[in-house]
Design an enzyme around this catalytic site. Structure first.
Site, mmCIF file in Angstrom:
data_model
loop_
_atom_site.group_PDB
_atom_site.id
_atom_site.type_symbol
_atom_site.label_atom_id
_atom_site.label_comp_id
_atom_site.label_asym_id
_atom_site.label_seq_id
_atom_site.Cartn_x
_atom_site.Cartn_y
_atom_site.Cartn_z
ATOM 1 N N ARG A 57 -44.369 86.606 115.071
ATOM 2 C CA ARG A 57 -43.290 87.744 115.725
ATOM 3 C C ARG A 57 -43.611 88.992 114.704
ATOM 4 O O ARG A 57 -43.337 90.159 115.442
ATOM 5 C CB ARG A 57 -41.957 87.021 115.036
ATOM 6 C CG ARG A 57 -41.426 86.455 116.412
ATOM 7 C CD ARG A 57 -40.468 85.382 115.491
ATOM 8 N NE ARG A 57 -41.057 84.357 114.849
ATOM 9 C CZ ARG A 57 -41.901 83.145 115.620
ATOM 10 N NH1 ARG A 57 -41.270 83.001 116.804
ATOM 11 N NH2 ARG A 57 -42.520 82.462 115.015
ATOM 12 N N THR A 58 -43.726 88.783 113.367
ATOM 13 C CA THR A 58 -43.859 90.269 112.545
ATOM 14 C C THR A 58 -44.987 91.025 113.009
ATOM 15 O O THR A 58 -44.618 92.289 113.209
ATOM 16 C CB THR A 58 -43.829 89.748 111.065
ATOM 17 O OG1 THR A 58 -42.738 88.822 110.763
ATOM 18 C CG2 THR A 58 -43.624 90.960 110.188
ATOM 19 N N LYS A 87 -65.079 88.654 101.178
ATOM 20 C CA LYS A 87 -66.093 88.915 100.283
ATOM 21 C C LYS A 87 -65.748 89.443 99.020
ATOM 22 O O LYS A 87 -66.293 89.647 98.149
ATOM 23 C CB LYS A 87 -67.160 90.069 100.896
ATOM 24 C CG LYS A 87 -67.534 90.022 102.295
ATOM 25 C CD LYS A 87 -68.472 91.267 102.487
ATOM 26 C CE LYS A 87 -68.693 90.952 104.151
ATOM 27 N NZ LYS A 87 -69.037 92.511 104.574
ATOM 28 N N ARG A 109 -48.748 92.332 105.123
ATOM 29 C CA ARG A 109 -48.387 91.018 104.729
ATOM 30 C C ARG A 109 -49.346 90.412 103.831
ATOM 31 O O ARG A 109 -50.503 90.317 104.251
ATOM 32 C CB ARG A 109 -48.060 90.146 105.808
ATOM 33 C CG ARG A 109 -47.925 88.820 105.518
ATOM 34 C CD ARG A 109 -47.524 87.689 106.700
ATOM 35 N NE ARG A 109 -46.065 87.808 107.029
ATOM 36 C CZ ARG A 109 -45.486 87.267 107.749
ATOM 37 N NH1 ARG A 109 -45.983 86.085 108.217
ATOM 38 N NH2 ARG A 109 -44.288 87.590 108.082
HETATM 39 C C1 NCD Z 1 -41.110 84.221 108.087
HETATM 40 C C2 NCD Z 1 -41.792 84.383 107.008
HETATM 41 O O1 NCD Z 1 -43.227 84.707 107.370
HETATM 42 O O2 NCD Z 1 -41.721 84.390 106.017
HETATM 43 N N1 NCD Z 1 -41.437 84.322 109.512
HETATM 44 C C3 NCD Z 1 -41.218 85.340 109.947
HETATM 45 O O3 NCD Z 1 -41.788 86.617 109.604
HETATM 46 N N2 NCD Z 1 -40.594 85.653 110.891
HETATM 47 C C4 NCD Z 1 -40.552 82.695 107.932
HETATM 48 C C5 NCD Z 1 -41.555 81.539 107.709
HETATM 49 O O4 NCD Z 1 -42.663 81.633 107.935
HETATM 50 O O5 NCD Z 1 -41.037 80.326 107.324
#
Ligand code: NCD
Length: 332
Positions: A57-58, A87, A109
């Site tokens: 989703r993100t 690497k 992320r």
């Molecule tokens: C969450 C995350 O990645 O922290 N997912 C998300 O971004 N919707 C929740 C999770 O992974 O539990």
């Protein structure tokens, strides 16, 4: 004028002012009703999306948000395996590379808490960095979309709301970011933090809420049935098994969390206008039988992520332009 603390970077959910949040939600509503009229707001901008932890989703909603605003996107997924990170390259060097390629925005992320803040230092004040989840740290844009979803339900910020947050509250970054943000926006919020003893809410969050005189109660026994009719919002989360390496430990954890599952009989005890949220992905803690219950809002919540992320990018771009113009006028 900087629209929020730490501008232009989005690192943690407590950095936003109430006026910025309300403006953001207003823009998200405007975008959802006429998304096409926002196309072009990010034209001639390039966004690097750098992910080394799994995401559906993100990742997808940020890619779509950028594209629908007219930006060009460099999507880098699975970076731990399929980029120079495999690497041994650092996130900081990866950011330096994209700065040389004239990238404007970073959406990151990364597995390690604090890593996105370090990337923001490298990127500097002209290149916004958005934290899309830094390990067990924070996930501020998830909290923004969660809070947007709650705000659309209740509108009145002064209304007392009771929020239950359930799951791995130690490692679950969405739970951390949401507690900070609701604590900020709803002065009359009270929390129940419900988790096994070994996964109690991160102490920094508890400390923040105490400091701001918000009510909270930690519950380390599986008492969802008994508490059900107290909640206005019930926010379920999954056990974060990926932060535990060995299989035996993971199997033991699944057993530990089983009594915290949300079952249909618990849902029946909830107030009729209460809502159930989940950041998704879900595992066993939120069975599919609940999906058709009128209190379930997690799919709408997920959809809100797109409008909210478009609004966030639009607001940051808008503020960047005014800050740049202000600086130029100042220099002239
Ligand atoms: C969450 C995350 O990645 O922290 N997912 C998300 O971004 N919707 C929740 C999770 O992974 O539990």
């Amino acid at each position: 004028m900087m629209p929020f603390e730490g501008f232009p970077h989005v690192i943690q959910s407590q950095q936003f002012s109430i006026s910025f949040l309300l403006e953001l939600f207003r823009v998200a509503n405007a975008i959802r009703s006429r998304p096409e009229s926002y196309f072009g707001r990010l034209i001639n901008r390039t966004v690097a999306i750098l992910f080394d932890q799994p995401s559906s989703r993100t990742f997808a909603s940020f890619v779509l948000a950028c594209q629908r605003l007219g930006a060009s996107v460099v999507p880098m997924e699975h970076m731990a395996r399929f980029s120079s990170v495999a690497k041994g390259e650092s996130l900081e060097d990866t950011v330096r590379m994209f700065l040389e390629y004239d990238v404007d925005y970073f959406i990151i992320r990364w597995h390690e808490e604090g890593s996105v803040a370090r990337a923001a230092e490298v990127a500097g004040p002209e290149h916004p960095v958005i934290n899309a989840g830094d390990g067990p740290g924070q996930h501020p844009t998830q909290a923004l979309l969660d809070t947007y979803t709650i705000w659309r339900e209740f509108y009145d910020l002064d209304r007392p709301i009771v929020v239950g947050i359930v799951g791995d509250l130690l490692n679950g970054r969405t739970a951390h970011s949401l507690a900070y943000l609701l604590g900020k926006l709803f002065p009359n919020v009270s929390f129940f933090f419900i988790s096994p003893e070994s996964a109690r809410m991160k102490p920094a969050v508890i400390e923040y809420l105490h400091r701001h005189s918000r009510h909270l109660q930690e519950v380390t026994k599986p008492r969802l049935f008994e508490l059900a009719n107290a909640f206005d919002v019930l926010y379920m989360t999954r056990p974060q098994l990926e932060y535990h390496d060995d299989d035996e430990q993971r199997t033991a954890l699944i057993e530990l969390y089983k009594p915290f599952v949300l079952t249909p009989d618990i849902v029946e005890e909830m107030k009729p206008d209460a809502i159930i949220l989940h950041p998704l992905p879900r595992t066993f803690e939120l069975p599919a039988e609940i999906d058709t219950n009128p209190r379930a809002r997690y799919f709408q919540q997920m959809g809100n992520g797109l409008w909210l992320r478009m609004a966030l990018l639009e607001r940051i771009e808008n503020a960047r332009i005014s800050v740049l113009t202000e600086n130029r006028n100042h220099e002239a």
